[in-house]
Design a protein around this motif. Sequence first.
Motif, short mmCIF file in Angstrom:
data_model
loop_
_atom_site.label_atom_id
_atom_site.label_comp_id
_atom_site.label_asym_id
_atom_site.label_seq_id
_atom_site.Cartn_x
_atom_site.Cartn_y
_atom_site.Cartn_z
N ARG A 61 -2.11 3.41 0.76
CA ARG A 61 -2.46 2.76 2.03
C ARG A 61 -1.32 2.90 3.04
NH1 ARG A 61 -5.83 -0.32 -1.24
NH2 ARG A 61 -4.32 -1.79 -2.04
N VAL A 62 -0.07 2.84 2.58
CA VAL A 62 1.08 3.04 3.47
C VAL A 62 1.06 4.46 4.02
CG1 VAL A 62 3.59 3.12 3.61
CG2 VAL A 62 2.48 1.27 2.35
N LEU A 63 0.88 5.46 3.14
CA LEU A 63 0.83 6.85 3.59
C LEU A 63 -0.34 7.05 4.55
CD1 LEU A 63 1.67 9.14 0.54
CD2 LEU A 63 3.19 8.15 2.25
N SER A 64 -1.48 6.44 4.24
CA SER A 64 -2.65 6.57 5.11
C SER A 64 -2.35 6.07 6.51
CB SER A 64 -3.84 5.81 4.51
OG SER A 64 -4.97 5.93 5.34
N ALA A 65 -1.67 4.94 6.62
CA ALA A 65 -1.31 4.40 7.94
C ALA A 65 -0.37 5.35 8.68
CB ALA A 65 -0.67 3.03 7.78
N ILE A 103 -6.91 7.94 4.34
CA ILE A 103 -6.88 8.46 2.97
C ILE A 103 -7.10 7.27 2.06
CG2 ILE A 103 -5.58 9.69 1.21
CD1 ILE A 103 -3.77 10.76 3.42
N ALA A 104 -8.03 7.40 1.11
CA ALA A 104 -8.32 6.30 0.18
C ALA A 104 -8.41 6.84 -1.24
CB ALA A 104 -9.62 5.61 0.56
N TYR A 105 -8.13 5.98 -2.18
CA TYR A 105 -8.21 6.32 -3.60
C TYR A 105 -9.33 5.52 -4.25
CZ TYR A 105 -6.94 6.36 -8.54
OH TYR A 105 -6.97 6.48 -9.89
N ARG A 152 -10.70 9.76 -7.50
CA ARG A 152 -10.89 10.66 -6.35
C ARG A 152 -10.05 10.16 -5.18
NH1 ARG A 152 -16.43 13.25 -5.82
NH2 ARG A 152 -16.13 12.72 -3.64
N VAL A 153 -9.45 11.10 -4.49
CA VAL A 153 -8.75 10.80 -3.24
C VAL A 153 -9.66 11.33 -2.13
CG1 VAL A 153 -6.72 11.21 -1.83
CG2 VAL A 153 -6.49 10.99 -4.31
N VAL A 154 -10.01 10.46 -1.19
CA VAL A 154 -10.92 10.85 -0.12
C VAL A 154 -10.19 10.82 1.22
CG1 VAL A 154 -13.09 10.32 1.08
CG2 VAL A 154 -12.89 9.94 -1.40
N LEU A 155 -10.16 11.96 1.89
CA LEU A 155 -9.60 12.07 3.23
C LEU A 155 -10.77 12.05 4.21
CD1 LEU A 155 -7.68 13.83 1.21
CD2 LEU A 155 -6.58 14.47 3.33
N ASP A 184 -17.28 12.49 11.10
CA ASP A 184 -17.98 12.43 9.81
C ASP A 184 -17.58 13.51 8.82
OD1 ASP A 184 -19.39 10.14 10.55
OD2 ASP A 184 -20.96 11.33 11.51
N GLY A 185 -16.43 14.10 8.96
CA GLY A 185 -15.94 15.07 7.98
C GLY A 185 -15.20 14.35 6.86
N ALA A 186 -15.27 14.91 5.66
CA ALA A 186 -14.57 14.30 4.53
C ALA A 186 -14.16 15.38 3.54
CB ALA A 186 -15.46 13.27 3.84
N LEU A 187 -13.09 15.09 2.83
CA LEU A 187 -12.56 15.96 1.80
C LEU A 187 -12.29 15.08 0.59
CD1 LEU A 187 -11.30 18.90 1.36
CD2 LEU A 187 -9.14 17.80 1.86
N ALA A 188 -12.83 15.47 -0.58
CA ALA A 188 -12.64 14.68 -1.80
C ALA A 188 -11.88 15.51 -2.82
CB ALA A 188 -13.98 14.24 -2.36
N LEU A 189 -10.81 14.94 -3.35
CA LEU A 189 -9.99 15.59 -4.37
C LEU A 189 -10.14 14.81 -5.67
CD1 LEU A 189 -6.71 15.95 -2.27
CD2 LEU A 189 -8.56 17.62 -2.49
#
Length: 164
Positions: free
Chosen positions: A25-29, A105-107, A123-126, A131-136
């Motif tokens: 959450r810190v990195l996401s901010a 970015i969320a886990y 999964r890590v979701v960017l 409405d674009g998303a990337l899931a790792l």
Amino acid sequence: MTDARFEDGAERPLRLIARDADDLRVLSALVQDSVLTGADFQYQRARRRFSVLLNRFRWEDQAQAKAAGRRVERVRSVLDFSDVTAVAHQGLERDGETILSLLSIAYVPQVEVGADEPAGPGRVVLTFAGDGALALSVECLEVELSDVTRPYAAPSGKTPSHGD
């Protein structure tokens, strides 16, 4: 020992690691409102590493820039995701022309872990504007944010806004 403060960073590049959802959450901010193109993604399947090169807005410097009467800044940064086993995306152009704006970015864990334990498989979701998303898919959560250039004046000269 005291907590680190943004002011202590001055011009030093950031290098932070996230190993649990709170860290992420810190990195996401810090990467919110970063801009990039689809050409700035790289998946190294053999190394199980996914990297993103982005132009990060320096949220940690915003207040100091305003107080000093100088322009807000951006910096080129790399987000490295380790132990990536699969990548999926939706609504993203993979060309080098379309500008993408990273929102968060969320886990999402496969199973819940204790508060003191590092995050396991999930999964890590960017999420991107439009409405674009990337899931790792990851075996464990390990994300590193590293600034790789000196800060530069944001071309727009403005702080990103979401119309709040």
